[in-house]
Design a protein around this motif. Structure first.
Motif, short mmCIF file in Angstrom:
data_model
loop_
_atom_site.label_atom_id
_atom_site.label_comp_id
_atom_site.label_asym_id
_atom_site.label_seq_id
_atom_site.Cartn_x
_atom_site.Cartn_y
_atom_site.Cartn_z
N HIS A 116 -7.89 -7.95 -1.36
CA HIS A 116 -7.01 -7.10 -1.35
C HIS A 116 -6.58 -6.80 0.35
CE1 HIS A 116 -6.58 -7.17 -5.70
NE2 HIS A 116 -7.79 -6.69 -5.20
N LYS A 117 -5.15 -7.84 0.79
CA LYS A 117 -5.03 -6.83 2.23
C LYS A 117 -3.92 -5.70 2.47
CE LYS A 117 -6.45 -11.23 4.44
NZ LYS A 117 -7.72 -11.10 5.80
N GLU A 118 -3.49 -5.23 0.85
CA GLU A 118 -2.55 -4.28 1.24
C GLU A 118 -3.32 -3.68 -0.20
OE1 GLU A 118 1.33 -2.54 2.83
OE2 GLU A 118 0.96 -5.06 2.78
N LEU A 119 -2.87 -2.33 -0.44
CA LEU A 119 -2.93 -1.53 -1.42
C LEU A 119 -1.57 -1.04 -2.07
CD1 LEU A 119 -5.86 0.67 -2.24
CD2 LEU A 119 -5.38 -1.62 -2.71
N LYS A 120 -0.70 -0.92 -2.81
CA LYS A 120 1.01 -0.77 -3.62
C LYS A 120 1.05 0.14 -4.22
CE LYS A 120 5.66 -2.66 -3.75
NZ LYS A 120 6.61 -3.42 -4.02
N THR A 121 0.82 1.31 -4.30
CA THR A 121 1.04 1.58 -5.87
C THR A 121 2.36 2.26 -6.47
OG1 THR A 121 -0.16 4.01 -3.92
CG2 THR A 121 -1.52 2.57 -5.05
N ASP A 122 1.88 3.00 -7.55
CA ASP A 122 3.39 3.35 -7.65
C ASP A 122 3.46 5.04 -8.86
OD1 ASP A 122 1.98 3.70 -10.61
OD2 ASP A 122 2.54 1.22 -11.30
N ASN A 123 3.71 5.20 -9.66
CA ASN A 123 4.34 6.95 -9.60
C ASN A 123 3.29 7.13 -10.88
OD1 ASN A 123 5.78 7.31 -7.24
ND2 ASN A 123 7.56 6.60 -8.21
N SER A 124 2.68 6.13 -11.11
CA SER A 124 1.86 7.04 -12.37
C SER A 124 1.06 7.65 -12.40
CB SER A 124 0.80 5.36 -12.84
OG SER A 124 -0.26 5.48 -11.73
N PRO A 125 0.64 8.26 -13.90
CA PRO A 125 0.17 9.47 -13.61
C PRO A 125 -1.22 9.55 -12.23
CG PRO A 125 1.04 9.66 -15.38
CD PRO A 125 1.23 8.22 -14.62
N ASN A 126 -1.45 8.72 -12.95
CA ASN A 126 -2.89 8.11 -12.05
C ASN A 126 -2.92 7.93 -10.94
OD1 ASN A 126 -4.37 8.14 -14.50
ND2 ASN A 126 -4.78 6.06 -14.46
N GLN A 127 -1.90 8.16 -10.20
CA GLN A 127 -1.43 7.56 -8.95
C GLN A 127 -1.23 8.62 -8.21
OE1 GLN A 127 -3.16 5.22 -7.15
NE2 GLN A 127 -4.58 4.78 -9.04
N VAL A 128 0.35 9.40 -8.57
CA VAL A 128 0.68 10.66 -8.01
C VAL A 128 -1.11 11.79 -8.38
CG1 VAL A 128 1.33 12.93 -8.64
CG2 VAL A 128 2.51 10.42 -9.65
N ARG A 129 -1.64 11.83 -8.58
CA ARG A 129 -2.61 12.54 -7.72
C ARG A 129 -3.68 12.25 -6.37
NH1 ARG A 129 -6.08 16.69 -10.13
NH2 ARG A 129 -8.50 17.09 -9.20
N ALA A 130 -3.65 10.97 -6.33
CA ALA A 130 -4.62 9.94 -5.45
C ALA A 130 -3.39 10.30 -4.09
CB ALA A 130 -4.94 8.82 -5.65
N GLN A 131 -2.09 10.73 -3.94
CA GLN A 131 -1.21 10.33 -3.61
C GLN A 131 -0.77 11.82 -2.42
OE1 GLN A 131 0.30 7.34 -1.95
NE2 GLN A 131 -1.42 6.32 -3.05
N ALA A 132 -1.06 12.92 -3.69
CA ALA A 132 -1.10 13.83 -3.09
C ALA A 132 -2.67 14.42 -2.41
CB ALA A 132 -1.26 14.84 -4.11
N ALA A 133 -3.13 13.71 -2.85
CA ALA A 133 -4.35 14.03 -2.27
C ALA A 133 -4.47 13.87 -0.72
CB ALA A 133 -5.78 13.67 -2.63
N LEU A 134 -3.17 12.23 -0.63
CA LEU A 134 -3.72 11.47 0.84
C LEU A 134 -3.23 12.39 1.51
CD1 LEU A 134 -3.26 7.97 0.11
CD2 LEU A 134 -4.86 8.93 1.89
N GLN A 135 -2.01 13.00 1.01
CA GLN A 135 -0.91 13.43 1.85
C GLN A 135 -1.62 15.31 2.36
OE1 GLN A 135 2.89 14.02 -0.50
NE2 GLN A 135 2.92 11.61 -0.52
#
Length: 529
Positions: free
Chosen positions: A110-129
């Motif tokens: 994959h050249k790029e990741l595009k994630t949504d607002n699913s519960p699995n991804q909200v945690r990952a995005q919070a960690a990133l921020q």
């Protein structure tokens, strides 16, 4: 990744949702094709987002994260292809270890990741921020929920296992300072283990140090670091001495060896979840596998001073070079000489040197004049002497169990000119049979206790299985099994009837001339045929 099927197309985006682990089918890409998305595999089951992110932080900004916990995998998106390339290149020669799990990575399809607002991804995005905020200095560590995955404590708890040589506060400071500023260190002994609490300036620096150093050996085969996060966020150091140090307060008194941390603080430190318990590797005879950090040639890593030099300190000249490079103290030369007793009188000096030489380079051997069953053996350095002693003490050699201790002598003296000693003393310092004279030799990672299975190498093409089985049976020993390596017929495993027979076979056939200018190499193996 041959076990996966239906790999996704090389579209520009991969959309994540709540069923990531179920929908994802695999990611296959040539290791040489650049992408700023990196596929990370073989993650431990209890991995958290911050730990995965920290794998990429030394190389640049991590811009996205996709966790596939059901498959023990993740995808990291770096801000540039250059950062991703530096990361993959470095980790191809340095195996990162998280909780004793070696981690593997490659470029993603994959050249790029595009994630949504699913519960699995909200945690990952919070960690990133949160991690990026701390990393850029826009948020203090205290602003992050201390119970969350995004705020590792700046205080590490360090246990040193297999403590064959003293590890001082200064040694720990020198090791951990390679990753950032160490503010405070407290050392103590608890449950008969040398331990330390060590405080960095921030949690991410502590995270980097833990990822790189957990499970590593300070010296080859011993002094293994076991590292976990402490529940403490700050250390209260009262004295600057050999037990504790506050590098921000040089004015502190030295004290009189009083306890350097309150009991309630120690209790809090040891109540932290996930603290490493006793080592699964039993005692000095079963050293854990060391994933030695090898220096990547010519590679400079932003944020990691000095690029991560080798921690597994080999012996001899290599030890001096590695110790000098990292600023480690040299191993004490007073422990290089062993007293080996209860030898069979028929055992020669050369046989003794071959046997002990599996664990280090033998410099000199002296058979005692009045007690032929005793010998002094001088190793290249103290680590090798300790390794040999720990592995060989109690082993049977030609019917007698050996007794090995460290000698009070610091060197084996050669007889003075004109004073012969009937050939009882011999110098092996220039022996061509030394296994560890080459810096960085792979022999350092293949040190195992005596076993009935031997590893054979340097076998010429014309030598077949029956030739080697006949050779090893020629001294009256039982050959129980034999197997060539499938991918490399220069190597093989041979199983003898007992450990004692394997030891005697190693002595007799190591360096045996097999013809075609091939001398057989024999060592102990951890494998079973």
């Amino acid at each position: 990744l041959n076990s996966f099927c239906n790999p996704p197309s090389s579209s520009a985006f991969y959309t994540a949702n709540g069923n990531d682990s179920k929908k994802f089918k695999g990611d296959i890409r040539s290791p040489g094709v650049l992408s700023r998305v990196i596929h990370v595999r073989k993650l431990p089951n209890d991995i958290n987002e911050a730990e995965v992110i920290s794998l990429g932080l030394p190389f640049g900004k991590v811009t996205n994260l996709l966790m596939l916990k059901g498959k023990n995998q993740a995808f990291l998106e770096m801000n540039t292809e250059e950062a991703a390339q530096t990361m993959v290149t470095y980790y191809s020669s340095v195996t990162p270890v998280i909780r004793n799990h070696p981690i593997f990575m490659q470029y993603s399809n994959h050249k790029e990741l595009k994630t949504d607002n699913s519960p699995n991804q909200v945690r990952a995005q919070a960690a990133l921020q949160a991690v990026n905020a701390v990393h850029t200095g826009s948020m203090t560590l205290g602003a992050i929920d201390p119970s969350g995955m995004a705020g590792p404590s700046p205080v590490l708890r360090v246990i040193v296992e297999n403590l064959f040589y003293p590890v001082t506060l200064d040694v720990l400071h020198q090791i951990f300072s390679k990753f950032g500023t160490v503010l405070k260190v407290i050392t103590f002994t608890k449950n008969n283990q040398f331990q330390a609490l060590l405080q960095f300036t921030d949690g991410l620096t502590a995270q980097h140090a833990k990822l790189a150093l957990d499970g590593q050996n300070i010296y080859n085969g011993c002094c293994t670091l076991r590292i976990s996060f402490s529940k403490l966020t700050s250390l209260n150091v009262k004295y600057n001495n050999d037990k504790s140090r506050d590098y921000t307060r040089p004015d502190l008194p030295t004290g009189d060896s009083q306890p350097t941390i309150e009991h309630h603080a120690l209790a809090a430190a040891f109540a932290a979840p996930g603290i490493i318990s006793a080592s699964p590797y039993g005692g000095a005879h079963a050293f854990p596998p060391a994933f030695a950090i090898q220096q990547a040639a010519g590679l400079t890593i932003p944020g990691v001073p000095g690029a991560l030099a080798s921690l597994a300190i080999p012996g001899g000249a290599a030890a001096a070079a590695a110790a000098s490079r990292l600023g480690f103290p040299s191993l004490p030369g007073t422990h290089c000489v062993m007293l080996v007793s209860n030898l069979n009188p028929e055992v020669s000096r050369s046989q003794s040197s071959l046997f002990v030489g599996v664990y280090g380079d033998v410099l000199r051997v002296k058979i005692m004049f009045n007690k032929k069953e005793n010998a002094l053996i001088q190793m290249s350095d103290g680590t090798q002497a300790q390794l040999a002693m720990s592995h060989l003490n109690g082993q049977k050699l030609y019917g007698r169990p050996l007794r090995i201790t460290l000698s009070k002598h610091t060197t084996v003296q050669m007889p003075r000119e004109g004073h012969e000693d009937q050939g009882l003393t011999k110098d092996y310092s220039s022996s061509p049979l030394h296994r560890f004279k080459k810096p960085g030799s792979k022999n350092y990672s293949n040190i195992f206790p005596p076993s009935s299975t031997l590893h054979l190498s340097n076998i010429p093409p014309l030598v077949v299985e029956d030739d080697l089985k006949m050779l090893f049976a020629s001294n009256g020993a039982l050959v129980k099994n034999f197997k060539f390596f499938q991918k490399d017929r220069k190597m093989a495993l041979i199983q003898m009837g007992s450990v004692e027979e394997a030891i005697e076979s190693l002595i007799q056939f190591h360096n045996h001339d097999l013809g075609e200018n091939h001398h057989l190499r024999v060592s102990f193996s951890k494998s079973i045929i």
